[in-house]
Design an enzyme around this catalytic site. Structure first.
Site, PDB file in Angstrom:
ATOM      1  N   GLY A  13     -18.018  29.166 -12.920  1.00 11.77           N
ATOM      2  CA  GLY A  13     -19.400  28.679 -12.838  1.00 11.77           C
ATOM      3  C   GLY A  13     -19.603  27.225 -13.197  1.00 11.77           C
ATOM      4  O   GLY A  13     -20.685  26.847 -13.635  1.00 11.77           O
ATOM      5  N   ARG A  91     -17.303  36.332  -2.011  1.00 10.27           N
ATOM      6  CA  ARG A  91     -17.529  37.438  -1.091  1.00 10.27           C
ATOM      7  C   ARG A  91     -18.061  36.875   0.215  1.00 10.27           C
ATOM      8  O   ARG A  91     -18.915  35.969   0.206  1.00 10.27           O
ATOM      9  CB  ARG A  91     -18.585  38.396  -1.652  1.00 10.27           C
ATOM     10  N   HIS A 114     -17.606  23.826  -0.489  1.00  7.84           N
ATOM     11  CA  HIS A 114     -16.204  24.143  -0.229  1.00  7.84           C
ATOM     12  C   HIS A 114     -15.354  22.915  -0.550  1.00  7.84           C
ATOM     13  O   HIS A 114     -15.678  21.798  -0.134  1.00  7.84           O
ATOM     14  CB  HIS A 114     -16.016  24.550   1.241  1.00  7.84           C
TER      15      HIS A 114
END
Ligand code: GRF
Length: 212
Positions: A13, A91, A114
């Protein structure tokens, strides 16, 4: 009016923390209404709680993808959400999930970060693969999510160098520091002007991100 963000995480996180810190410091006009994880043990959840943000988790083990997403949607429906922010959420989201966050022109109000210059090195091990390949330049991409993995209209890209003497850890730390600066900036740009699409005769769109 601040935009309401649901932040989805699976692990550490650090991007989530950078976003929450930007909100706290007034650099991002947003409210994190909920942090959700598919991993009830994610360290990110404790970090969010410590910062006073509501947290929710539904473990995905033993649930079909559809059932897990149904539980995720039920959870999110209890909070105001303008944008879903993926911050290391490991996910893949189905098309039916995306439809719940329809924006316009077939785009969705779901943003992802990303750690490569997409379309290079999609997937879960982008830093490792880029480093092993021997790239001299890598980068960070922030994009809207579509049905494909690590794919969708690019909102921002920033390159960073891999130096001759870099260990993998040096390389990754350089990238992460870009991530932590760029994600709040892009979200602030969305807070100020929404997601701006180019006219529909354009094959794709690009939104300039403004540094403060
Ligand atoms: C980041 O490198 C992000 O780009 C990728 O997953 C990693 C998550 O790290 N999608 P963290 O949980 O935000 O620290």
């Amino acid at each position: 009016m601040p935009i309401c963000l649901a932040i989805l995480v699976s692990g550490r996180g650090s991007n989530m923390k950078a976003i929450l810190q930007a909100i706290e410091e007034g650099r991002l006009d947003a409210r994190a209404t909920v942090v959700f994880s598919n991993n009830p043990q994610a360290p990110a959840l404790a970090a969010a709680l410590a910062l006073g943000v509501p947290v929710e988790s539904v473990g995905h083990r033993g649930l079909s993808r559809e059932d897990h997403e149904t539980r995720l949607l039920e959870t999110l429906s209890r909070y105001p959400v303008d944008y879903v922010v993926l911050a290391g959420y490991m996910r893949v989201l189905t098309s039916s999930f995306l439809q719940h966050f329809h924006h316009q022109d077939g785009y969705f109000r779901i943003v992802n970060i990303h750690p490569s210059l997409l379309p290079a090195f999609p997937g879960a091990n982008a830093y490792e693969e880029a480093f092993a390949y021997g790239v001299r330049l890598s980068g960070i991409t922030i994009h809207l999510v579509d049905e494909k993995v690590d794919h969708g209209p690019i909102l921002a890209q920033e390159a960073f160098a891999r130096l001759e003497e870099d260990t993998f850890d040096d390389f990754k730390a350089r990238g992460l520091s870009v991530e932590h600066r760029l994600y709040p900036q892009v979200l602030q740009s969305i807070a100020l002007q929404g997601i701006r699409l180019l006219p529909s005769d354009q094959p794709s769109f690009y939104q300039e991100t403004k540094s403060k």
